[in-house]
Design an enzyme around this catalytic site. Structure first.
Site, PDB file in Angstrom:
ATOM      1  N   HIS A  31      -5.137   6.281   6.890  1.00 20.91           N
ATOM      2  CA  HIS A  31      -4.615   5.953   5.184  1.00 20.91           C
ATOM      3  C   HIS A  31      -4.404   4.245   4.858  1.00 20.91           C
ATOM      4  O   HIS A  31      -4.617   5.235   3.019  1.00 20.91           O
ATOM      5  CB  HIS A  31      -2.944   6.341   6.030  1.00 20.91           C
ATOM      6  CG  HIS A  31      -2.214   6.012   4.950  1.00 20.91           C
ATOM      7  ND1 HIS A  31      -1.962   6.347   4.260  1.00 20.91           N
ATOM      8  CD2 HIS A  31      -1.034   4.400   5.018  1.00 20.91           C
ATOM      9  CE1 HIS A  31      -0.554   6.334   3.427  1.00 20.91           C
ATOM     10  NE2 HIS A  31      -0.246   5.439   4.305  1.00 20.91           N
ATOM     11  N   HIS A  55      -0.614  -2.371   3.039  1.00 20.34           N
ATOM     12  CA  HIS A  55       0.136  -2.387   2.839  1.00 20.34           C
ATOM     13  C   HIS A  55       1.514  -1.890   3.886  1.00 20.34           C
ATOM     14  O   HIS A  55       2.950  -2.029   3.765  1.00 20.34           O
ATOM     15  CB  HIS A  55       0.570  -1.134   1.921  1.00 20.34           C
ATOM     16  CG  HIS A  55       0.285  -0.371   1.970  1.00 20.34           C
ATOM     17  ND1 HIS A  55      -0.880   0.715   2.024  1.00 20.34           N
ATOM     18  CD2 HIS A  55       1.180   1.426   2.597  1.00 20.34           C
ATOM     19  CE1 HIS A  55      -0.489   1.629   3.075  1.00 20.34           C
ATOM     20  NE2 HIS A  55       0.625   2.711   2.997  1.00 20.34           N
ATOM     21  N   GLU A  59       5.619  -4.063   7.507  1.00 19.40           N
ATOM     22  CA  GLU A  59       6.499  -2.783   8.720  1.00 19.40           C
ATOM     23  C   GLU A  59       5.862  -2.386   9.863  1.00 19.40           C
ATOM     24  O   GLU A  59       6.662  -2.123  11.401  1.00 19.40           O
ATOM     25  CB  GLU A  59       6.913  -1.565   7.822  1.00 19.40           C
ATOM     26  CG  GLU A  59       8.109  -1.272   8.182  1.00 19.40           C
ATOM     27  CD  GLU A  59       8.574  -0.177   7.131  1.00 19.40           C
ATOM     28  OE1 GLU A  59       7.784  -0.170   6.204  1.00 19.40           O
ATOM     29  OE2 GLU A  59       9.830   0.386   7.431  1.00 19.40           O
ATOM     30  N   ASP A  60       5.054  -1.970  10.186  1.00 20.00           N
ATOM     31  CA  ASP A  60       4.320  -0.962  11.339  1.00 20.00           C
ATOM     32  C   ASP A  60       3.527  -2.217  12.866  1.00 20.00           C
ATOM     33  O   ASP A  60       3.131  -1.490  13.774  1.00 20.00           O
ATOM     34  CB  ASP A  60       3.398   0.078  11.246  1.00 20.00           C
ATOM     35  CG  ASP A  60       4.273   1.055  10.231  1.00 20.00           C
ATOM     36  OD1 ASP A  60       4.996   0.280  10.264  1.00 20.00           O
ATOM     37  OD2 ASP A  60       3.565   1.435   9.512  1.00 20.00           O
ATOM     38  N   ASP A 127       0.375   4.977  -2.111  1.00 21.37           N
ATOM     39  CA  ASP A 127       0.752   5.522  -1.176  1.00 21.37           C
ATOM     40  C   ASP A 127       0.945   6.749  -0.703  1.00 21.37           C
ATOM     41  O   ASP A 127       0.447   7.291   0.245  1.00 21.37           O
ATOM     42  CB  ASP A 127       2.004   4.699  -0.124  1.00 21.37           C
ATOM     43  CG  ASP A 127       2.567   4.767   0.640  1.00 21.37           C
ATOM     44  OD1 ASP A 127       1.518   4.357   2.207  1.00 21.37           O
ATOM     45  OD2 ASP A 127       3.125   4.398   1.059  1.00 21.37           O
ATOM     46  N   ASP A 247       1.619  26.711 -24.590  1.00 23.36           N
ATOM     47  CA  ASP A 247       1.326  25.615 -24.350  1.00 23.36           C
ATOM     48  C   ASP A 247       0.269  26.266 -23.344  1.00 23.36           C
ATOM     49  O   ASP A 247       0.327  25.079 -22.638  1.00 23.36           O
ATOM     50  CB  ASP A 247       1.274  24.413 -24.362  1.00 23.36           C
ATOM     51  CG  ASP A 247       2.157  24.529 -23.798  1.00 23.36           C
ATOM     52  OD1 ASP A 247       3.345  25.278 -23.084  1.00 23.36           O
ATOM     53  OD2 ASP A 247       3.194  22.844 -23.189  1.00 23.36           O
TER      54      ASP A 247
END
Ligand code: MN
Length: 475
Positions: A31, A55, A59-60, A127, A247
């Site tokens: 990821h 990123h 947190e993880d 993300d 359109d």
């Protein structure tokens, strides 16, 4: 670009996520690596790419912001921190939408509230793009929830940033999950229509090409099909009458400069009759997100309707990649973000971002911002405060802790005994300020009190308290 630095980030993330798996069964590191690739495609700067790789680590995994700061410096750590916070602020976004009517403005309000380096958002969007691309691995209730949120929040955000390509992908993939039947129906409708219009388009393309060649104009021409989700939205606007959608297919002509744009528009009108009221000059008057082009809808001799869009290469680049493109062209100025007290310099078509950052920077320094002067009138007399979990609550300027408490839940309001503001015990008369982290202390033994009316600013809290006191008296 320092390849070595990026390689180190990949190694650090790989080690940190070791043993973790995605719902699909793939190793988790796939990821962040996919996010890295997207940011590279968007031609983002090195710090942004590194922050994209890292990123999810804070947190993880066991990695801390300090680890990241030591290894990659303050900017990367700042960006990772921003993405982490933006993640936790998501439920706050929901909240904003419930209380305030205009969704799109809420997004801007949120942006200011976060006061983030705008690159944080770009990482968040990358993300989200990868998460949406891999949504099939999740259980269906989760799919729907994430898809809905993407449609409500992230696709409009991409639109605000003029990232057209991203908007279309986010919206169409999400829509295929939120309403699969409708999605398939509209997709086949578009295909059918494209097929029946093929001849017309081919002929128009040929006629225009010949004329522009004769005028010695260098150009590129291509067809652009309408995206499924934008057709869905447009049909809703026109009573589901597909004959009013002019359109569905457009021919796009890209030239070298603005003068040629107008020249080409004139030449198109010399070939075909323009429909009245359908000539739009988004070059002289760009859309709010900075989008520029000339649009015209014409009738061909065989009575078919075609839309033409004329723009320069640069306008095209901005229409497709928006904010990401601005960064690419302004890379040298980019390092100066508001965190260092300087404002990023962006092209005029994205000036609202500069405004936003100016406002955020001023708020951060505790300065008053004259919101009436903001052209976009981003928010009027609002402050944004956080719960300890990072949810954002918007309140009118002047709000007190009990207003905040009742906004969270009447039960929390009714049982309030005290408040911590930014970690310090404070009293219930204390006026809340922009960016405060507010924690309401409650007790089971507390009951709502008449005297609290003096400690309340909003009518919302006043009503709740009234209601509670009435109930108490009835007992
Ligand atoms: Mn992620």
């Amino acid at each position: 670009m320092s390849e070595a630095r990026i390689k180190r980030a990949v190694e650090m993330a790989t080690k940190a996520h070791e043993g973790q798996k995605r719902k699909s069964g793939d190793p988790y590191i796939t990821h962040p690596l996919a996010v890295k690739k997207i940011l590279e495609e968007w031609k983002m700067d090195e710090d942004t790419i590194i922050a994209g790789i890292l990123h999810d680590t804070v947190e993880d995994t066991d990695l801390t912001l300090d680890d990241i700061k030591k290894e990659f410096g303050e900017t990367v750590a700042f960006l990772v921190d921003g993405v982490t916070k933006l993640g936790t602020a998501r439920s706050g976004m929901r909240n904003l939408e419930t209380y305030l009517p205009e969704t799109s403005d809420n997004l801007l309000r949120l942006l200011i509230a976060l006061g983030s380096d705008i690159r944080v958002l770009i990482i968040k969007l990358a993300d989200r793009l990868h998460n949406i691309r891999t949504l099939s691995a999740l259980p269906s209730d989760k799919q729907k929830k994430i898809a809905r949120e993407t449609l409500e929040v992230f696709a409009p955000l991409a639109d605000r940033l003029n990232m057209g390509q991203l908007r279309v992908e986010l919206a169409d993939v999400s829509f295929s999950y939120t309403d699969p039947k409708r999605y398939q129906y509209l997709q086949s409708l578009i295909e059918k229509h494209n097929k029946s219009a093929e001849k017309t388009i081919k002929r128009a393309e040929k006629e225009v090409t010949e004329l522009l060649n004769k005028e010695k104009i260098k150009f590129e021409i291509s067809g652009r099909a309408k995206s499924v989700y934008s057709l869905h939205k447009k049909l809703a606007k026109y009573n589901q009458n597909i004959n009013e959608i002019y359109d569905l297919i457009a021919l796009r002509i890209i030239v070298n400069d603005i003068t040629e744009c107008y020249l080409v528009l004139g030449l198109i009108h010399s070939l075909y009759t323009p429909l009245g009221g359908r000539i739009k000059d988004y070059i002289a008057l760009p859309k709010q997100n900075g989008y520029q082009s000339l649009h015209t809808t014409v009738i061909t001799p065989d009575k078919k309707i075609i839309e033409f869009q004329v723009r320069t290469h640069e306008m095209h680049e901005y229409a497709e990649r928006g904010l990401a493109a601005s960064f690419y062209y302004n890379e040298q100025k980019l390092t100066e973000n508001y965190r260092t007290g300087k404002i990023q310099h962006l092209p005029t078509n994205l000036l609202w971002i500069t405004e936003l950052q100016t406002a955020a920077a001023q708020l951060k320094e505790g300065k008053k911002v004259d919101l009436k002067k903001l052209k976009l009138n981003l928010f009027a007399d609002k402050i944004f405060v956080y719960t300890p979990k990072g949810d954002i609550i918007d309140l009118p300027n002047g709000a007190l802790p009990l207003d905040f408490a009742y906004r969270l839940h009447s039960e929390i309001g009714g049982r309030a005994v005290g408040v911590k503001i930014n970690g310090k015990i404070s009293n219930l008369n204390h006026k809340l300020e922009q960016g405060d982290i507010v924690e309401i202390l409650t007790s089971k033994n507390q009951v709502p009190r008449e005297s609290w009316f003096d400690k309340i600013f909003t009518s919302h809290a006043r009503q709740k308290l009234h209601h509670q006191l009435n109930q108490k008296n009835e007992k």
